[in-house]
Design an enzyme around this catalytic site. Structure first.
Site, PDB file in Angstrom:
ATOM      1  N   LYS A   4     -18.525  -6.278   2.105  1.00  0.00           N
ATOM      2  CA  LYS A   4     -19.538  -5.516   1.391  1.00  0.00           C
ATOM      3  C   LYS A   4     -20.835  -6.305   1.362  1.00  0.00           C
ATOM      4  O   LYS A   4     -20.823  -7.532   1.214  1.00  0.00           O
ATOM      5  CB  LYS A   4     -19.068  -5.230  -0.044  1.00  0.00           C
ATOM      6  CG  LYS A   4     -17.841  -4.314  -0.093  1.00  0.00           C
ATOM      7  CD  LYS A   4     -17.217  -4.278  -1.469  1.00  0.00           C
ATOM      8  CE  LYS A   4     -15.932  -3.439  -1.441  1.00  0.00           C
ATOM      9  NZ  LYS A   4     -15.106  -3.664  -2.647  1.00  0.00           N
ATOM     10  N   ARG A  14      -7.442  -6.819 -10.016  1.00  0.00           N
ATOM     11  CA  ARG A  14      -8.163  -8.044 -10.382  1.00  0.00           C
ATOM     12  C   ARG A  14      -9.618  -7.725 -10.706  1.00  0.00           C
ATOM     13  O   ARG A  14     -10.082  -6.613 -10.485  1.00  0.00           O
ATOM     14  CB  ARG A  14      -8.151  -9.012  -9.198  1.00  0.00           C
ATOM     15  CG  ARG A  14      -8.660  -8.336  -7.930  1.00  0.00           C
ATOM     16  CD  ARG A  14      -8.958  -9.295  -6.824  1.00  0.00           C
ATOM     17  NE  ARG A  14      -9.067  -8.627  -5.544  1.00  0.00           N
ATOM     18  CZ  ARG A  14     -10.148  -8.023  -5.091  1.00  0.00           C
ATOM     19  NH1 ARG A  14     -11.242  -7.998  -5.802  1.00  0.00           N
ATOM     20  NH2 ARG A  14     -10.152  -7.412  -3.917  1.00  0.00           N
ATOM     21  N   LYS A  64       0.817  -1.222   0.000  1.00  0.00           N
ATOM     22  CA  LYS A  64       0.000   0.000   0.000  1.00  0.00           C
ATOM     23  C   LYS A  64       0.847   1.267   0.000  1.00  0.00           C
ATOM     24  O   LYS A  64       0.424   2.304  -0.502  1.00  0.00           O
ATOM     25  CB  LYS A  64      -0.954   0.006   1.211  1.00  0.00           C
ATOM     26  CG  LYS A  64      -1.814  -1.249   1.354  1.00  0.00           C
ATOM     27  CD  LYS A  64      -2.582  -1.610   0.105  1.00  0.00           C
ATOM     28  CE  LYS A  64      -3.084  -3.040   0.141  1.00  0.00           C
ATOM     29  NZ  LYS A  64      -3.512  -3.540  -1.178  1.00  0.00           N
TER      30      LYS A  64
END
Ligand code: MV4
Length: 451
Positions: free
Chosen positions: A237, A291, A116
């Site tokens: 999610k 991806r 990151k």
């Protein structure tokens, strides 16, 4: 074009990839653990190979077994799906070394974005707005303190090897900083083998908005609009929608242009998602996923573009077959992730599907491997179906998704369908007035009945 693709994944996404390949005239090889011998994608694939026992590390993460399966079936390419090996740069390298094509970005791009700190630095250097914070790893407590004084509290300490919420610690004030730093470091070391951490200003009530890009590695880059993924619980999610009810046309256009420009200059190839936090009208880049994503169908529904087909095309060396100006955004789409879980406790609920009836009709899509008699194994992610609904506008989409959920029968296991019904009836959701904490606040206000 490839003649045969090996699908290195399971569940609904393996089925999704099989469908795209079959429509392109490409043969498919399914690989599966012993727990998935009766999976729908295994039945539909042209060939299948058992690659190991149920635990993922022995099967879906077993790189030598997957490469051997590709060798014995004479596959041309390997699609990693989502999760498992999809963002493993070493696997992408091994795939190529063995003479197969990895259907995804280059190992270099996967590695760049997997860290990151290097991801954020690269994006910042490409002119993408990021959350104010340390430009790189935090060296020690003293420099963290100086930095945090400069940006102001609250701050968040994040693991560079993390993502998806793992290895993050909040510090509301200077008194909490040393502990946050130590905890984040030790968690990161234990979970990822690296204790590199960085620091950011903590945004208290952002939305999570991501932008889908597609690139051919030959200079062709387009964006396919954004998805609002703010409806989540514990970094899982629940429901995604496109377009985001929070953005105007100008903001959408600016975000798209920014993403396309950055990916062009990186010479990126394949599908990619740039994740942003959005607060008070400003975007802040946080991470990039290299991806295909679970929520890709909402983008497909508003653009009419088969993302998996395009991903396979560019991996085979083809250039993009369309320009940004050819893409028309139409209507609104919502995806409900249906998990084999108790809707209140969120405990996994594996078992045998006794009854199954999927909704249908105009604008209704189901991506699911379920069928009557199928046994949902306890060993994997509990996502068992995605209901994706398209409507001319957001209100039509809301009416339609409620209608479709009402028709859906999944007997024998608990699912999150009742939770979706609840969310879709909440005024804050209906008004599009939600942020990343809204669902957890709703759940906290209505605790589950004790057993
Ligand atoms: C943040 C944040 C607030 N401020 N960074 C969580 C997962 C990881 N992808 C990034 N995450 C966050 N980073 C700053 N500077 C809040 C979160 C966050 C979050 C982000 C996206 C979706 C859901 C979330 C849930 C909790 C926290």
């Amino acid at each position: 074009m490839f003649e045969k693709i090996l699908i290195a994944n399971r569940g609904e996404i393996a089925l999704r990839i099989h469908r795209a390949a079959r429509e392109m005239g490409i043969h498919t090889v399914a690989v599966h653990s012993t727990a998935d011998a009766n999976a729908m994608h295994v039945r539909l694939a042209d060939e299948s190979v058992c690659i190991g026992p149920p635990p993922a590390r022995d099967s879906y993460l077993n790189m030598p077994a997957i490469l051997s399966a590709a060798t014995i079936t004479n596959a041309d390419a390997i699609h990693p799906g989502v999760g498992f090996l999809a963002e493993n740069a070493a696997f992408a390298e091994m795939v190529e070394e063995h003479g197969f094509t990895f259907i995804g970005p280059t190992p270099e791009h996967i590695r760049l974005m997997g860290d990151k700190i290097t991801a954020k630095r690269a994006m910042r250097d490409l002119g993408v707005p990021c959350v104010p914070g340390s430009d790189g790893p935090v060296a020690d407590e003293a420099s963290a303190r100086d930095l945090a004084r400069g940006i102001g509290y609250p701050v968040i300490v994040k693991a560079s090897a993390g993502g998806g919420g793992r290895g993050m610690k909040l510090a509301a004030s200077e008194g909490e900083l040393a502990d946050a730093l130590r905890l984040a470091r030790s968690e990161a070391k234990a979970a990822f083998g690296s204790d590199a951490v960085y620091l950011e200003k903590y945004l208290t009530r952002p939305r999570h908005i991501e932008i889908q890009i597609l690139a051919d590695g030959q200079g062709g880059v387009v964006h396919l609009g954004e998805r609002d993924c703010s409806i989540q619980r514990r970094h899982q999610k629940l429901l995604e929608e496109a377009p985001s009810p929070a953005l105007n046309a100008e903001q959408r256009q600016a975000l798209g242009a920014l993403a396309v420009d950055a990916m062009q200059r990186l010479l990126y190839s394949g599908l990619g998602t740039l994740e942003f936090l959005f607060e008070d009208g400003e975007f802040y880049f946080i991470e990039m996923n290299t991806r295909l994503q679970v929520e890709h169908p909402v983008t497909e529904m508003i653009t009419g573009i088969d993302l998996v087909r395009e991903q396979i095309r560019v991996a085979s060396g083809a250039k993009l077959g369309f320009a940004q100006s050819d893409i028309r955004f139409q209507g609104h789409a919502i995806e409900c992730r249906i998990n084999a879980e108790h809707p209140e406790t969120f405990r996994p609920s594996p078992g045998t599907i006794t009854d199954y009836h999927a909704p249908g009709g105009l604008g209704v899509r189901i991506d699911s491997p379920l069928y009557p008699g199928y046994r949902v194994p306890p060993h994997y992610d509990s996502l068992v179906a995605k209901l994706i609904v398209h409507g001319a506008g957001r209100n039509e989409c809301l009416m339609r998704v409620r209608r479709a959920l009402g028709e859906y029968v999944i007997g024998g296991i608990h699912t999150t369908i009742p939770l979706h019904v609840r969310v879709l009836s909440e005024p804050r959701f209906i008004n599009g007035d939600y942020d990343i904490h809204w669902l957890e606040q709703l759940a906290a206000a209505t605790p589950p009945k004790s057993p």
